[in-house]
Design a protein around this motif. Structure first.
Motif, PDB file in Angstrom:
ATOM      1  N   UNK A 180       0.813  -1.213   0.000  1.00 48.86           N
ATOM      2  CA  UNK A 180       0.000   0.000   0.000  1.00 48.86           C
ATOM      3  C   UNK A 180       0.847   1.264   0.000  1.00 48.86           C
ATOM      4  N   UNK A 181       2.037   1.217   0.596  1.00 45.20           N
ATOM      5  CA  UNK A 181       2.898   2.401   0.646  1.00 45.20           C
ATOM      6  C   UNK A 181       3.739   2.583  -0.620  1.00 45.20           C
ATOM      7  N   UNK A 182       3.562   1.714  -1.623  1.00 46.34           N
ATOM      8  CA  UNK A 182       4.289   1.828  -2.880  1.00 46.34           C
ATOM      9  C   UNK A 182       5.574   1.030  -2.931  1.00 46.34           C
ATOM     10  N   UNK A 183       5.993   0.445  -1.805  1.00 43.52           N
ATOM     11  CA  UNK A 183       7.200  -0.376  -1.823  1.00 43.52           C
ATOM     12  C   UNK A 183       6.918  -1.685  -2.554  1.00 43.52           C
ATOM     13  N   UNK A 184       7.979  -2.293  -3.052  1.00 43.76           N
ATOM     14  CA  UNK A 184       7.857  -3.552  -3.787  1.00 43.76           C
ATOM     15  C   UNK A 184       8.816  -4.542  -3.151  1.00 43.76           C
ATOM     16  N   UNK A 185       8.309  -5.729  -2.831  1.00 46.37           N
ATOM     17  CA  UNK A 185       9.127  -6.743  -2.182  1.00 46.37           C
ATOM     18  C   UNK A 185       8.884  -8.082  -2.857  1.00 46.37           C
ATOM     19  N   UNK A 186       9.967  -8.832  -3.045  1.00 50.37           N
ATOM     20  CA  UNK A 186       9.803 -10.129  -3.676  1.00 50.37           C
ATOM     21  C   UNK A 186      11.115 -10.861  -3.828  1.00 50.37           C
TER      22      UNK A 186
END
Length: 164
Positions: free
Chosen positions: A121-127
């Motif tokens: 939701x905060x625009x961060x991307x994790x993977x």
């Protein structure tokens, strides 16, 4: 310069992301402007993202700074991945499906590093970063840029130029 392939460290191949300087793992992403924070959540991923990639190496891990620059609009989003001190790789095959984001980074020797992430939701991307269908690193990025590296201090005995 393209990302380097280091055959003696297979997990590092995943990212071509080995930044071997001791200070590299101490760098943190800069704070993003408020307007940029919502860009990924709002549907676009254009712009700069910075963060870290964590590469498992046996019984230890290596954390390196990474930066991604996305440009264009769907379905033609491209860009560049940057590992300070190591090089760059082209971003291609960007596919967004709701909160899921997949893209490819071309590393040295045309190795394809497949990124499979989730947009928060905060625009961060994790993977995860996958090489040959195997996860080899974890990445976490957020809108913003890596901080500038500080210049090395001058030696105590440095000679001043004339007129200074």
């Amino acid at each position: 310069m393209r990302l380097r392939f280091i055959p003696s460290v297979p997990y590092a191949v995943a990212l071509g992301l080995l930044a071997l300087s001791p200070s590299a793992s101490a760098q943190a992403p800069a704070k993003a402007p408020a307007a940029a924070k919502g860009q990924a959540a709002a549907g676009t991923i254009n712009g700069s993202y910075a963060g870290t990639a964590t590469v498992p190496l046996g019984d230890s891990t290596l954390v390196v700074p990474v930066s991604y620059q996305f440009t264009g609009t769907a379905p033609a989003i491209t860009g560049m991945a940057i590992v300070p001190g190591q090089g760059t790789g082209a971003i291609s095959n960007v596919v967004r499906d709701g909160k899921k984001l997949r893209f490819r980074v071309t590393a040295a020797e045309n190795r394809m590093l497949e990124h499979d992430g989730v947009i928060a939701a905060d625009g961060s991307i994790e993977g995860f970063v996958n090489l040959d269908n195997k996860p080899v690193a974890k990445f976490k990025i957020a809108p913003g840029t890596l901080p500038a590296t500080k210049a090395a201090p001058k030696p105590a005995g440095a000679v001043k130029p004339k007129g200074s």
